[in-house]
Scaffold this motif. Structure first.
Motif, PDB file in Angstrom:
ATOM      1  N   LYS A  33      52.485  51.286  58.262  1.00  0.00           N
ATOM      2  CA  LYS A  33      51.975  52.598  58.875  1.00  0.00           C
ATOM      3  C   LYS A  33      52.919  53.886  58.089  1.00  0.00           C
ATOM      4  N   GLN A  34      52.299  54.636  57.869  1.00  0.00           N
ATOM      5  CA  GLN A  34      52.868  56.090  57.449  1.00  0.00           C
ATOM      6  C   GLN A  34      52.811  57.294  58.285  1.00  0.00           C
ATOM      7  N   GLY A  67      45.503  59.132  56.439  1.00  0.00           N
ATOM      8  CA  GLY A  67      45.226  57.902  57.162  1.00  0.00           C
ATOM      9  C   GLY A  67      46.227  57.314  57.543  1.00  0.00           C
ATOM     10  N   GLU A  68      46.448  56.662  58.552  1.00  0.00           N
ATOM     11  CA  GLU A  68      47.578  55.812  59.213  1.00  0.00           C
ATOM     12  C   GLU A  68      48.243  54.774  58.143  1.00  0.00           C
ATOM     13  N   TYR A  69      47.254  53.901  57.100  1.00  0.00           N
ATOM     14  CA  TYR A  69      47.704  53.184  56.271  1.00  0.00           C
ATOM     15  C   TYR A  69      47.707  53.678  54.901  1.00  0.00           C
TER      16      TYR A  69
END
Length: 110
Positions: A33-34, A67-69
């Protein structure tokens, strides 16, 4: 007794509960995750101006969206802007304004 010496206790037990498997997978997923980048006020104002110009002129637009990923690109024309919920409709996808990182309009896309 030989089975219980050393690591024998754990080697003989090869069963894993669903809860443990799910916890391991979730922990591995969180490594990738970022965090959401924070844009300053000037960058947000520039993004909003580009979006409103593209909406007014019905120009195609390309957005870089958080985006989360991993970030992703959205291309198309803005068909609706919902100022109450601070989001816009591009194609068939609603995108939150806070998730937009970069904007390119028709003149910069070509």
């Amino acid at each position: 007794m030989k089975k219980l010496t050393g690591n024998g206790l754990w080697e003989s037990s090869r069963m894993m509960l669903f809860e443990h498997r799910d916890a391991i997978l979730e922990k591995q997923g969180e490594k990738h995750k970022q965090t959401h980048p924070l844009l300053d006020e000037q960058q947000m104002q520039w993004i909003i101006e580009k979006i409103s110009t593209a909406y007014r002129n019905k120009e195609p637009i390309q957005l870089q969206v958080y985006g989360e990923y991993g970030n992703y690109a959205v291309n198309g024309r803005i068909s609706r802007i919902n100022t109450l919920n601070e989001r816009l409709l591009v194609g068939d996808a609603w995108i939150n304004l806070v998730d937009i990182l970069e904007v390119e309009t028709a003149e910069t896309c070509d």
